[in-house]
Design a protein around this motif. Sequence first.
Motif, PDB file in Angstrom:
ATOM      1  N   HIS A   1      30.836  75.620  85.135  1.00 38.03           N
ATOM      2  CA  HIS A   1      29.529  75.142  84.685  1.00 38.03           C
ATOM      3  C   HIS A   1      29.300  75.614  83.245  1.00 38.03           C
ATOM      4  O   HIS A   1      29.469  76.800  82.952  1.00 38.03           O
ATOM      5  N   GLN A   2      28.878  74.712  82.377  1.00 41.49           N
ATOM      6  CA  GLN A   2      28.488  75.148  81.036  1.00 41.49           C
ATOM      7  C   GLN A   2      27.206  75.960  81.101  1.00 41.49           C
ATOM      8  O   GLN A   2      27.077  76.993  80.451  1.00 41.49           O
ATOM      9  N   THR A   3      26.238  75.490  81.883  1.00 45.73           N
ATOM     10  CA  THR A   3      25.001  76.243  82.104  1.00 45.73           C
ATOM     11  C   THR A   3      24.817  76.419  83.594  1.00 45.73           C
ATOM     12  O   THR A   3      25.278  75.605  84.413  1.00 45.73           O
ATOM     13  N   TYR A   4      24.135  77.483  83.968  1.00 49.11           N
ATOM     14  CA  TYR A   4      23.919  77.765  85.377  1.00 49.11           C
ATOM     15  C   TYR A   4      22.965  76.732  85.976  1.00 49.11           C
ATOM     16  O   TYR A   4      21.961  76.369  85.369  1.00 49.11           O
ATOM     17  N   THR A   5      23.307  76.247  87.151  1.00 43.86           N
ATOM     18  CA  THR A   5      22.416  75.328  87.853  1.00 43.86           C
ATOM     19  C   THR A   5      21.953  75.989  89.142  1.00 43.86           C
ATOM     20  O   THR A   5      22.756  76.320  90.000  1.00 43.86           O
ATOM     21  N   MET A   6      20.659  76.182  89.226  1.00 43.53           N
ATOM     22  CA  MET A   6      20.051  76.816  90.394  1.00 43.53           C
ATOM     23  C   MET A   6      19.769  75.751  91.429  1.00 43.53           C
ATOM     24  O   MET A   6      19.106  74.748  91.134  1.00 43.53           O
ATOM     25  N   GLN A   7      20.245  75.939  92.642  1.00 43.33           N
ATOM     26  CA  GLN A   7      20.034  74.944  93.685  1.00 43.33           C
ATOM     27  C   GLN A   7      18.879  75.312  94.622  1.00 43.33           C
ATOM     28  O   GLN A   7      18.079  74.470  94.986  1.00 43.33           O
ATOM     29  N   TYR A   8      18.797  76.579  94.991  1.00 43.22           N
ATOM     30  CA  TYR A   8      17.899  76.976  96.064  1.00 43.22           C
ATOM     31  C   TYR A   8      16.664  77.719  95.580  1.00 43.22           C
ATOM     32  O   TYR A   8      16.755  78.637  94.763  1.00 43.22           O
ATOM     33  N   SER A   9      15.515  77.312  96.062  1.00 40.04           N
ATOM     34  CA  SER A   9      14.267  78.046  95.863  1.00 40.04           C
ATOM     35  C   SER A   9      13.245  77.466  96.840  1.00 40.04           C
ATOM     36  O   SER A   9      13.555  76.569  97.616  1.00 40.04           O
ATOM     37  N   LEU A  10      12.037  77.962  96.795  1.00 38.58           N
ATOM     38  CA  LEU A  10      11.011  77.507  97.736  1.00 38.58           C
ATOM     39  C   LEU A  10      10.433  76.150  97.335  1.00 38.58           C
ATOM     40  O   LEU A  10      10.244  75.863  96.156  1.00 38.58           O
ATOM     41  N   ALA A  11      10.151  75.349  98.343  1.00 33.77           N
ATOM     42  CA  ALA A  11       9.374  74.125  98.162  1.00 33.77           C
ATOM     43  C   ALA A  11       7.999  74.356  98.767  1.00 33.77           C
ATOM     44  O   ALA A  11       7.856  75.020  99.792  1.00 33.77           O
ATOM     45  N   ILE A  12       6.995  73.817  98.119  1.00 39.42           N
ATOM     46  CA  ILE A  12       5.623  73.973  98.619  1.00 39.42           C
ATOM     47  C   ILE A  12       4.949  72.615  98.741  1.00 39.42           C
ATOM     48  O   ILE A  12       5.326  71.656  98.065  1.00 39.42           O
TER      49      ILE A  12
ATOM     50  N   GLN B   1       9.433  71.739  94.226  1.00 33.13           N
ATOM     51  CA  GLN B   1      10.315  72.904  94.270  1.00 33.13           C
ATOM     52  C   GLN B   1       9.913  73.830  93.132  1.00 33.13           C
ATOM     53  O   GLN B   1       9.915  73.445  91.963  1.00 33.13           O
ATOM     54  N   ILE B   2       9.552  75.055  93.481  1.00 31.29           N
ATOM     55  CA  ILE B   2       9.047  75.984  92.470  1.00 31.29           C
ATOM     56  C   ILE B   2      10.159  76.892  91.966  1.00 31.29           C
ATOM     57  O   ILE B   2      11.228  77.004  92.580  1.00 31.29           O
ATOM     58  N   LEU B   3       9.909  77.548  90.852  1.00 33.41           N
ATOM     59  CA  LEU B   3      10.884  78.465  90.275  1.00 33.41           C
ATOM     60  C   LEU B   3      11.208  79.595  91.247  1.00 33.41           C
ATOM     61  O   LEU B   3      10.339  80.016  92.026  1.00 33.41           O
ATOM     62  N   PRO B   4      12.445  80.100  91.225  1.00 35.61           N
ATOM     63  CA  PRO B   4      12.751  81.301  92.006  1.00 35.61           C
ATOM     64  C   PRO B   4      11.742  82.390  91.658  1.00 35.61           C
ATOM     65  O   PRO B   4      11.453  82.626  90.474  1.00 35.61           O
TER      66      PRO B   4
ATOM     67  N   ALA C   1      15.960  68.037  86.327  1.00 34.46           N
ATOM     68  CA  ALA C   1      16.296  68.497  84.974  1.00 34.46           C
ATOM     69  C   ALA C   1      15.256  69.486  84.462  1.00 34.46           C
ATOM     70  O   ALA C   1      15.600  70.500  83.848  1.00 34.46           O
ATOM     71  N   ASN C   2      13.992  69.206  84.717  1.00 27.84           N
ATOM     72  CA  ASN C   2      12.928  70.114  84.296  1.00 27.84           C
ATOM     73  C   ASN C   2      13.023  71.448  85.036  1.00 27.84           C
ATOM     74  O   ASN C   2      12.861  72.521  84.440  1.00 27.84           O
ATOM     75  N   PHE C   3      13.311  71.381  86.343  1.00 26.10           N
ATOM     76  CA  PHE C   3      13.466  72.592  87.139  1.00 26.10           C
ATOM     77  C   PHE C   3      14.608  73.456  86.599  1.00 26.10           C
ATOM     78  O   PHE C   3      14.454  74.661  86.401  1.00 26.10           O
ATOM     79  N   GLU C   4      15.757  72.841  86.331  1.00 27.05           N
ATOM     80  CA  GLU C   4      16.909  73.602  85.836  1.00 27.05           C
ATOM     81  C   GLU C   4      16.629  74.192  84.449  1.00 27.05           C
ATOM     82  O   GLU C   4      17.033  75.314  84.153  1.00 27.05           O
ATOM     83  N   ASN C   5      15.927  73.450  83.612  1.00 25.75           N
ATOM     84  CA  ASN C   5      15.588  73.967  82.289  1.00 25.75           C
ATOM     85  C   ASN C   5      14.671  75.183  82.405  1.00 25.75           C
ATOM     86  O   ASN C   5      14.844  76.174  81.691  1.00 25.75           O
ATOM     87  N   GLN C   6      13.713  75.125  83.311  1.00 30.28           N
ATOM     88  CA  GLN C   6      12.817  76.266  83.509  1.00 30.28           C
ATOM     89  C   GLN C   6      13.569  77.480  84.038  1.00 30.28           C
ATOM     90  O   GLN C   6      13.311  78.616  83.618  1.00 30.28           O
ATOM     91  N   VAL C   7      14.497  77.251  84.968  1.00 27.16           N
ATOM     92  CA  VAL C   7      15.292  78.365  85.500  1.00 27.16           C
ATOM     93  C   VAL C   7      16.057  79.051  84.384  1.00 27.16           C
ATOM     94  O   VAL C   7      16.070  80.288  84.271  1.00 27.16           O
TER      95      VAL C   7
END
Length: 555
Positions: A181-192, A349-352, A468-474
């Motif tokens: 991966h060039q950048t880390y991709t976060m898959q798992y976190s809480l959904a509300i 899906q919210i940030l970790p 994409a927005n979620f991954e950028n925030q992570v």
Amino acid sequence: MSKNAKRLLSFLLVVVLAVGVLLSGCGNKNSSSSSNNTSKQTQTATNNSDPQNLHFKSDKPLEFTMLYSDHPNYPYKSDWLLWKAIKDATNVTLKLTIVPMSDYAQKRSLLISSGQAPEIIPKTYPGQEVPFVSSGAILPISDYINQMPNFSREVKEWGLQNDINSLKQADGKFYVLPMLHQTYTMQYSLAIRQDIFEKNNIPIPNTWDELESALKKLKEIYPNTYPLSDRWQGKALIGEALPTFGVPIAGSDGLFDWTQTSTVLYNSAKDDWEFYPTSQEYKDTLTYFNRLVKEGLLDPASFTQTDDQAVQKFVTGKSFVIMTNTQEIQNMINQMNQTLGKGNFKVTQILPLAGPKGGVIAGNRLENGIMISAKAKDDPNFPQLLKFVDWLWYSEAGETLTKWGVEGVTYQKVNGKFQLMPDVNYMNLNPSGTKNLQKDYGFSGGVFCLLYGGPKDLAESMMTPEVANFENQVNTQRKLLPVAPPVPFTESQREQANMLSQPISDYVEQMMLKFITGVASIDKDWDSYVQQVNAKGVDQLVKLTNDVYKSSKNK
């Protein structure tokens, strides 16, 4: 669970390089137009100046053997377009040994042990190569990296050398070629249920403390519910929390299997390995979740119920918070369109969440990858095999081919951006498409490519704007823990470590669940737990780990 849920194994207590998710694929129709397109693309590439020798196309037809993991969601087809596209681009035909995904690990082991393994062995997670190292059945691929310019370029340009070093065995070599991966991709976190949060003026949580406050308010308003009812036996939930409380687990997805891990973790501040399941940080984590259970905020069934049971509670409005990943959230939304009605809810899906040690996440930028059978070096075309693997899995052209397919057939470029052809769909990116990129063409499958891996632009090309927005925030608001250095056990040392760690891990797992659910009291039973776990050989395991680490480090 989503096709990416495969990546969901490796938890708490060990330095796991779970690394995970190559998809799978190959092609069918439109053969004449695809042939013209792929030939044109390859010809353009090879005609350009290529001082680094990054491009590959054999000047003669070649055939290499490969093990293939057949995914039930997109079963193998011999007429998939992918096979023809690979042949057009490289002049290589793959002779496949096809194995159902459910039997893949077992069949791989049998083939390697019997000397019958194909030359190319994909879908291998770092750590799975270890049983085959001492026998010499697989190649130390690190000896041949100088013949793999695309892999070498990505490692250098993306700053992955420390990650690669973590794969080294006792001889200083590594035996699995991981996907990158060039950048880390976060898959798992809480959904509300964001609509429920907004309706009741509850702020979206950013920390574990804020989550607890939100759950308390939800419990007051909906007293007959468990606001948080989780899936995956709570592994992702606990795995997300541990590093934020100061337990330096490491993994790929934030999903950790405590039954398959060691309990000795790397302390980067002290540069040594320590046993964490008796630490204050670990105790604080358990205390937090035990409090949620005691106050009726966290469903105690989260650690035993099936995934379907947990999901049904969420999609029918009986719970409001659940762990998810970037694919599963869409599956839940699709179900909720049926259960609650489209437009009657909002899921986010919210940030970790951040904890006492801040917004840190455990993971790395390696994925499952490829072993090369030792017999491959006897193939007179072995240098071409290396260049083929290097091009198909690690060049941007190869990664684009296996992910998107053939330009003009499965995708087109619109204002410089990838877009599926009007009749092709994948992951709901083009719902009106009648053909499926995986099922009908074989592209974007886990044997050849990563969903959100490879070059950043290519990874983002298949993300929805929300993902994409979620991954950028992570990547901007959370900090990835550094990769732990290798502890290159010899075969006998590893056997000794496993004999010590297995009963320790089993006991830790049992007590973790008891402490969280209140079957055992953290206040009354903690000291007894510490004594009993120490009696199982913790000191010996820690000493062995540090002795091997320091010895290899000095070398």
